[in-house]
Design an enzyme around this catalytic site. Structure first.
Site, short mmCIF file in Angstrom:
data_model
loop_
_atom_site.label_atom_id
_atom_site.label_comp_id
_atom_site.label_asym_id
_atom_site.label_seq_id
_atom_site.Cartn_x
_atom_site.Cartn_y
_atom_site.Cartn_z
N LYS A 1 132.89 -120.85 97.97
CA LYS A 1 134.08 -121.59 98.37
C LYS A 1 134.62 -121.05 99.70
O LYS A 1 134.68 -121.75 100.69
CB LYS A 1 135.18 -121.48 97.30
CG LYS A 1 134.71 -121.70 95.88
CD LYS A 1 134.32 -123.12 95.59
CE LYS A 1 134.05 -123.30 94.11
NZ LYS A 1 133.64 -124.64 93.73
N ASP B 1 138.91 -114.60 87.27
CA ASP B 1 137.93 -115.39 88.00
C ASP B 1 138.64 -115.98 89.22
O ASP B 1 139.50 -116.85 89.08
CB ASP B 1 137.40 -116.50 87.10
CG ASP B 1 136.45 -117.47 87.80
OD1 ASP B 1 136.20 -117.29 89.01
OD2 ASP B 1 135.96 -118.40 87.14
N TRP C 1 136.73 -124.35 83.53
CA TRP C 1 136.04 -123.07 83.76
C TRP C 1 136.58 -122.00 82.83
O TRP C 1 135.82 -121.14 82.34
CB TRP C 1 136.15 -122.67 85.22
CG TRP C 1 135.54 -123.71 86.10
CD1 TRP C 1 136.18 -124.57 86.96
CD2 TRP C 1 134.15 -124.09 86.15
NE1 TRP C 1 135.28 -125.42 87.54
CE2 TRP C 1 134.03 -125.16 87.08
CE3 TRP C 1 133.01 -123.62 85.53
CZ2 TRP C 1 132.82 -125.76 87.37
CZ3 TRP C 1 131.79 -124.22 85.81
CH2 TRP C 1 131.71 -125.28 86.72
#
Length: 357
Positions: free
Chosen positions: A190, A166, A99
């Protein structure tokens, strides 16, 4: 058979959130309308947005000089929106996995991008530390939890430049000092909500640094000025997010969920370290509380498919590791009950007994 949901995302949410959102689909707060079709301009939904903002501020202890927005697009949209808004001269990135690499790729479209530290030399099994942060960066970008590799920042960085993080996969899972970040963003699927909404927490002074003539929807000022209502926001997901925040507050907030997460992770890591058939993949000091990755120990690699099938037969869902790492991954987000960890540990112990270990 009871199922134990270890999927990396969208992830398990609290039972009370499932119940409340199910009722809201039929009748949202006594309006006689479904949350799926309520107007985002209605007084009732205005109250949901206000509550989401208030609860997130309270739970994260967000200072007053930060703005919160809830918009669509996923964290991957922020990969290009962050540099579009804030990369004027040079940005720094820490490369800790897939990511982070995707964010770096997008930043390079907008200007000079420097990878100031990386853990790629050891297949992203650790978090880089002790690296120099150039003082001339517009910002430093980090990914606080790496879902694929099972590593996580356990402390907030001290930085001479603005830090943008992030936090898609570990938001609200452990204490964070928001004041050390210029911006925090992430997908909500999440620990916060169903897929469909992203959050961003932006220090106000960062908005004054925007220099580009940006498309309206890419400009963070658009969403801040319009309280996330420039266009129709993800109404259902924001409602579920608010109920998740209510749940978290009701159990004692971040300190309590951090205690629970530490307890759950310790149970599984202890078994990985004890059981001769398994070995963890992340450096011990950087092990994630959210995504616990492990493989078969040396000499037992051929047992991996058998263990995966055995675990499935015992109700374990979503424990297959990412293809880049292999092995197994147990995603232990906030709402995962301790009993699911206990069930996985029992499964590992039974499998070891089957093989005389």
């Amino acid at each position: 058979m009871k199922k134990h949901n270890f999927n990396a995302g969208p992830s398990i949410l609290p039972e009370v959130v499932y119940e409340k959102t199910a009722r809201a689909i039929l009748d949202f707060n006594g309006t006689g309308l479904s949350i799926l079709s309520i107007s985002h301009r209605s007084k009732e939904f205005d109250e949901v947005m206000a509550q989401a903002d208030s609860l997130l501020r309270e739970l994260l202890d967000i200072p007053d000089n930060y703005k919160i927005i809830f918009i669509g697009g996923g964290a991957s949209t922020h990969f290009f929106e962050v540099p579009a808004n804030f990369l004027n001269t040079k940005a720094g990135y820490v490369n800790t996995g897939v990511w982070a690499k995707k964010a770096i790729k997008e930043a390079k479209r907008y200007g000079r991008t420097e990878v100031v530290a990386s853990s790629e030399d050891r297949n992203f099994t650790y978090i880089p530390k002790g690296f120099d942060i150039p003082a001339d960066l517009d910002y430093l970008h980090i990914t606080t939890n790496n879902t694929i590799y099972g590593t996580e920042y356990t402390a907030d960085l001290d930085s001479p430049v603005p830090v943008i993080a992030d936090m898609s996969s570990d938001i609200l899972s452990r204490p964070r000092d928001v004041s050390k970040y210029a911006m925090i963003y992430g997908g909500a699927q999440k620990n916060l909500a169903p897929a469909g909404v992203t959050f961003a927490i932006i220090r106000e002074d960062m908005l004054d640094r925007i220099q580009r003539d940006l498309p309206t929807m890419v400009d963070y000022r658009t969403h801040v000025t319009n309280n996330s209502m420039f266009n129709t926001p993800p109404v259902f997901a924001i409602y579920a997010l608010t109920e998740t925040l209510n749940w978290l507050k009701s159990i004692g907030g971040v300190p309590e969920i951090y205690r629970r997460n530490q307890e759950k992770a310790a149970l599984l890591y202890d078994e990985i370290d004890r059981n001769p058939l398994f070995v963890g993949t992340a450096t011990e000091e950087d092990r994630s509380l959210m995504n616990i990755c492990f493989v078969m120990a040396e000499g037992y690699e051929e047992l991996a498919p058998e263990f995966l099938e055995f675990a499935k037969s015992q109700g374990m869902v979503g424990i297959k590791g990412h293809r880049l790492v292999g092995g197994f991954r147990a995603s232990c987000y906030n709402a995962l009950p301790k009993e699911s960890i206990e069930a996985l540990v029992a499964c590992m112990q039974e499998f070891a007994r089957k093989h005389g270990k």
